[in-house]
Design an enzyme around this catalytic site. Structure first.
Site, PDB file in Angstrom:
ATOM      1  N   HIS A 142       0.828  -1.209   0.000  1.00  0.00           N
ATOM      2  CA  HIS A 142       0.000   0.000   0.000  1.00  0.00           C
ATOM      3  C   HIS A 142       0.859   1.253   0.000  1.00  0.00           C
ATOM      4  CE1 HIS A 142       0.887   0.610   4.255  1.00  0.00           C
ATOM      5  NE2 HIS A 142       0.305  -0.518   4.612  1.00  0.00           N
ATOM      6  N   CYS A 150       2.872  -4.903   6.696  1.00  0.00           N
ATOM      7  CA  CYS A 150       2.681  -4.675   5.261  1.00  0.00           C
ATOM      8  C   CYS A 150       3.928  -4.056   4.629  1.00  0.00           C
ATOM      9  CB  CYS A 150       1.470  -3.776   5.040  1.00  0.00           C
ATOM     10  SG  CYS A 150      -0.076  -4.522   5.570  1.00  0.00           S
TER      11      CYS A 150
END
Length: 329
Positions: A142, A150
């Site tokens: 992202h 992440c």
């Protein structure tokens, strides 16, 4: 009620990089003209299949595009702003680990409403990880520069990546493969980490890395015998139980590829005999590409966050990012 919502939000934060969706659907930016020109130079086009490789220690993400001959050529390497955890696979919710392994991303896993600008879900845990009892959800690539498991690429970086993979999926690619590694899996790097408890797992995923390096073709990934198995066809189809022993194989390995892989194995064995292991680094928290670390040191966390993202997410654990536990490896 507020207390319950706070607890729920905390649980989501610990499980991955999940955030509540934004109110509107964001259209990804158009693929830059320079990238389209680079595709044409490599013999591919925007609709051609795509493949992604991620390297934690180097904090880099690579986008590859398939050419007319069916081989992949490197399109662009992106510096990663932030990832969390340490080298090694993700095993449980809340461990802040960014995943390592082989994943396949479909169009339904793209999120144009992400509060981290744009994102796509890696699909962790995959079949093998689920069978091994690994837990976690919403492990993403992202925007912004904040991570709790992440890979954060900045808004500009993820915008380009998202636009490229979306176009490939729209062009007919059912899923694209993501290969996530602890580091570039050369024999030299492997030998340096021979004392790590994850070494056997890394030897397994290195097989897929070596196949791609040798052929520039996407390896076929199966799971049996508690490990990944590559470029293998089985008599009764794909193994249904990743924990059971591998069934009989019916495919004939390519002799030239086998020779190259055996050469790499011999090189690693020789280096492990002669090379000193890298010292274990004190755990801090993940990593950041040197280009972003220099900006963080110069401008501070707030200015860097404002510069690379419009979503107002702060840099996650900036002190740890500055520490760079992988320097000198």
């Amino acid at each position: 009620m507020r207390h319950a919502l706070a607890i729920g939000a905390m649980a989501l934060a610990l499980s991955g990089c999940m955030a509540l969706d934004a109110d509107d659907v964001r259209e990804p930016p158009p693929i830059p003209a320079k990238l389209i020109a680079a595709m044409a130079k490599n013999g591919s086009k925007p609709e051609s299949p795509v493949l992604i490789r991620i390297f934690k220690q180097e904090s880099e993400l690579e986008v590859w595009k398939q050419n007319k001959q069916g081989q992949y050529a490197l399109l662009k390497s992106y510096p990663m702003c932030r990832w969390s955890g340490k080298l090694g696979p993700k095993m449980k919710s809340g461990d802040r680990q960014a995943p390592e392994g082989f994943y396949h991303v479909s169009a339904g896993m793209l999120n144009p409403k992400s509060q981290y600008f744009l994102s796509f879900n890696l699909g962790y845990p995959n079949r093998l990880e689920s069978a091994l009892g690994y837990t976690g959800e919403a492990l993403m690539v992202h925007g912004a520069c904040s991570s709790s498991g992440c890979y954060a690429m900045t808004d500009q970086g993820v915008g380009e990546i998202y636009s490229v993979v979306q176009r490939a999926l729209a062009g007919g690619q059912g899923t694209f493969q993501v290969q996530a590694y602890p580091f570039r899996m050369t024999a030299e790097n492997m030998a340096k980490h021979r004392g790590d408890p994850n070494f056997d797992f890394w030897k397994n995923i290195k097989q897929g890395y070596d196949i791609f390096e040798a052929t520039k073709r996407q390896p076929k990934v199966s799971a049996c015998g508690r490990r990944y198995v590559f470029n293998t066809d089985f008599a009764d189809g794909e193994p249904s139980d990743p924990l059971a022993a591998c069934p009989a194989a019916i495919s004939t390995p390519d002799a030239g590829l086998v020779a190259r892989l055996q050469s790499e194995d011999a090189k690693l064995a020789g280096m492990m005999t002669n090379q000193t292991s890298a010292p274990l680094n004190a755990y801090v928290d993940g990593g950041m590409h040197p280009s972003f670390r220099a900006l963080l040191e110069k401008n501070g966390a707030e200015k860097l966050a404002a510069k690379i993202s419009g979503t107002k997410y702060p840099i996650s654990r900036p002190e740890a990012a500055l520490a760079d536990p992988y320097a000198g490896l």
